[in-house]
Design an enzyme around this catalytic site. Structure first.
Site, mmCIF file in Angstrom:
data_model
loop_
_atom_site.group_PDB
_atom_site.id
_atom_site.type_symbol
_atom_site.label_atom_id
_atom_site.label_comp_id
_atom_site.label_asym_id
_atom_site.label_seq_id
_atom_site.Cartn_x
_atom_site.Cartn_y
_atom_site.Cartn_z
ATOM 1 N N LYS A 19 43.452 51.794 42.624
ATOM 2 C CA LYS A 19 42.782 52.156 40.944
ATOM 3 C C LYS A 19 41.311 52.843 41.695
ATOM 4 C CE LYS A 19 42.211 48.689 38.082
ATOM 5 N NZ LYS A 19 40.847 48.263 37.478
ATOM 6 N N SER A 20 40.625 51.768 42.636
ATOM 7 C CA SER A 20 39.347 51.580 42.998
ATOM 8 C C SER A 20 38.654 53.139 43.850
ATOM 9 C CB SER A 20 38.678 51.285 43.784
ATOM 10 O OG SER A 20 38.839 49.637 42.642
ATOM 11 N N ARG A 119 30.579 42.689 28.606
ATOM 12 C CA ARG A 119 31.282 42.727 29.906
ATOM 13 C C ARG A 119 29.323 43.303 30.092
ATOM 14 N NH1 ARG A 119 35.548 44.935 33.241
ATOM 15 N NH2 ARG A 119 34.611 44.432 34.185
ATOM 16 N N GLN A 166 30.941 47.469 42.251
ATOM 17 C CA GLN A 166 30.718 48.602 40.978
ATOM 18 C C GLN A 166 29.014 48.645 41.262
ATOM 19 O OE1 GLN A 166 32.604 47.291 38.065
ATOM 20 N NE2 GLN A 166 34.282 47.193 38.693
ATOM 21 N N ASP A 311 40.552 40.644 42.373
ATOM 22 C CA ASP A 311 40.920 41.014 40.902
ATOM 23 C C ASP A 311 42.423 40.026 42.060
ATOM 24 O OD1 ASP A 311 39.614 42.793 40.690
ATOM 25 O OD2 ASP A 311 39.923 44.342 41.040
ATOM 26 N N ARG A 384 45.866 41.558 34.697
ATOM 27 C CA ARG A 384 45.823 40.663 35.352
ATOM 28 C C ARG A 384 46.153 39.411 34.905
ATOM 29 N NH1 ARG A 384 45.156 44.794 38.735
ATOM 30 N NH2 ARG A 384 43.572 45.773 39.783
HETATM 31 C C1 S3P Z 1 35.702 47.507 40.999
HETATM 32 C C2 S3P Z 1 34.671 46.872 41.581
HETATM 33 C C3 S3P Z 1 35.684 45.388 41.342
HETATM 34 C C4 S3P Z 1 36.620 45.001 40.728
HETATM 35 C C5 S3P Z 1 37.268 45.943 39.714
HETATM 36 C C6 S3P Z 1 37.086 47.578 40.497
HETATM 37 C C7 S3P Z 1 35.665 49.051 41.673
HETATM 38 O O1 S3P Z 1 34.472 44.806 40.547
HETATM 39 O O2 S3P Z 1 36.912 44.054 40.150
HETATM 40 O O3 S3P Z 1 38.475 45.656 39.105
HETATM 41 O O4 S3P Z 1 36.648 50.040 42.341
HETATM 42 O O5 S3P Z 1 34.536 49.001 42.638
HETATM 43 P P1 S3P Z 1 33.212 44.236 41.001
HETATM 44 O O6 S3P Z 1 32.410 45.086 41.213
HETATM 45 O O7 S3P Z 1 32.587 44.223 39.371
HETATM 46 O O8 S3P Z 1 33.443 43.398 41.710
#
Ligand code: S3P
Length: 423
Positions: A19-20, A119, A166, A311, A384
């Site tokens: 996904k990322s 959030r 993020q 996650d 999840r």
């Molecule tokens: C992600 C970073 C994580 C993760 C999210 C995806 C990303 O969040 O929990 O599902 O793609 O950069 P955080 O950066 O808030 O830890």
């Protein structure tokens, strides 16, 4: 969705793309010159939200299933969106795009679903304000909707209080539009997909321990991106293979980037039998994972390991319920600000199933080995949570009913079908 006990799980599976990495391939492709072809793109609701946002900003993106083609227009090629950009349920979309939009020559408004509007966005507003960005929370509550008036930004060094990819990625992307180098230091290393992929697209990005730095105004060039299988999706099948007696599952082509592989380490520390085959260390590292059922014991999950499996912690809580002895998860207060409050929601649901679990401010303590029974549980629309508890249902006494089970569409639309195919 009703889940019943199964006798064993056997066979081979490929999980959807990471996904990322899928999000980033679309975003960086849009900011590049020329064509970016993405293979094994995650066709889930979150990544479709990212595609939707960039289409609204004039980027031509075509998609056939997991094959996506982005016709990028360069760093300054986005056009003002005609309306509000809708990120749906996706925290990655809103936080990363905010960094990009802060440096544009137009204004924009961003929002998403009820969960996204709860959030925390202060974590990105703070560094973006230090860079001189004009970004604000419409209702003054540090949440979405966000209003952005793009402008030229200042390069900064930012010491982030949270280990968050993020936040780090948002600041680095804003750094593309800054007047000098921008860098971010985090308290523990979070996933580094942005650094790897931005470099691959031609940006000048350096990583040094806990600090990542970027130089402004690179010429990004469209590339071919092979998205590995998402280790966060593989985690459900790894857990299922370990827990269901007599199982043997081969999961093909899973991303094993060391900033993401904490779940493998924890499973192995609990006594899980996982063998890595066909390891490929080019670009984003991948491997096939051979998983065999194992008797598990409790462990402690803490510190720098937490961002590498953030996650997967709901899944760890389920594993712990079926392991002998006590498992402690700590240093994971971030769980409270995910798609749901995952400490509260996992504690509520696993308690209903007979698990001895206590919530803490920064994690959970689980005393495993007690009989676990089915129940009617609520996903709180958190993908999840739904998938982790579905795995628990495979080895619980009596049927498990998951309410709000469709939320798996966020990251794994075929999850139940794939689980069924092995059972
Ligand atoms: C992600 C970073 C994580 C993760 C999210 C995806 C990303 O969040 O929990 O599902 O793609 O950069 P955080 O950066 O808030 O830890």
């Amino acid at each position: 969705m009703d889940i019943k006990q199964v006798l064993s799980l056997k066979g081979e599976i490929s999980v959807p793309g990471d996904k990322s990495i899928s999000h980033r391939a679309v975003m960086f492709g849009a900011l590049s010159e020329g064509t970016t072809r993405i293979h094994h793109f995650l066709n889930g609701a979150d990544c479709l939200s990212t595609i939707g946002c960039f289409r609204s900003m004039g980027i031509d993106i075509s998609q056939e299933g997991s094959e996506v083609v982005v016709r990028g227009k360069g760093l300054y090629g986005l056009t003002a969106p005609s309306g509000t950009l809708d990120v749906g349920n996706s925290g990655t979309t809103i936080r990363l795009i905010s960094g990009i939009l802060s440096g544009q020559t137009f204004s924009s408004r961003l929002t998403g679903d009820a969960s996204i509007q709860r959030r925390p966005m202060k974590r990105i507003l703070t560094p973006l304000h230090l860079m001189g960005a004009d970004i604000s929370s419409e209702f003054g509550n540090d949440c979405a909707p966000l209003l952005i008036h793009g402008k030229k930004l200042k390069g900064i060094h930012y010491s982030s209080p949270v280990a968050s990819a993020q936040v780090k990625s948002c600041v680095l992307l804003a750094g593309l539009y800054a007047d000098q180098e921008t860098s971010v230091t985090e308290p523990a290393l979070s996933r580094n997909h942005s650094e790897i992929m931005l470099r691959y697209f031609g940006a000048d990005v350096t990583s040094n321990g806990l600090t990542a730095a970027i130089l402004p105004e690179p010429r990004l060039i469209g590339r071919e991106v092979n998205v590995p299988g998402d280790i966060s999706s593989a985690a459900y099948f790894i857990a299922a293979g370990l827990l269901v007696p007599g199982s043997e599952i081969l999961i093909r082509n899973v991303g094993i980037n060391p900033t993401r592989d904490g779940f493998l380490k924890v499973c192995q520390a609990m006594g899980g039998d996982i063998t890595l085959l066909n390891v490929n260390l080019d670009g984003e590292p991948t491997a096939d994972l051979l998983v065999r059922s194992s008797s598990l014991h409790g462990t402690t999950v803490e510190g720098a390991l937490i961002p590498t499996l953030i996650d997967e912690l709901p899944m760890v809580a389920v594993l712990a319920a079926f392991a002998e002895g006590t498992t402690v998860i700590r240093d994971a207060a971030e769980l409270k600000v995910k798609e749901s409050d995952r400490i509260a929601v996992m504690t509520e649901n696993l308690s209903k199933m007979g698990v001895d679990i206590q919530a803490a401010d920064d994690g959970m303590t689980i005393h495993g080995g007690r009989p676990v029974h089915g129940a009617v549980i609520d996903s709180h629309l958190d993908h999840r949570v739904a998938m982790s508890l579905a795995v628990a249902g495979l080895i619980s006494e009596g049927p498990l009913t998951i309410e709000g089970a469709d939320c798996v569409n966020i990251s794994y639309p075929d999850f139940y079908k794939d689980l069924y195919s092995l059972g």
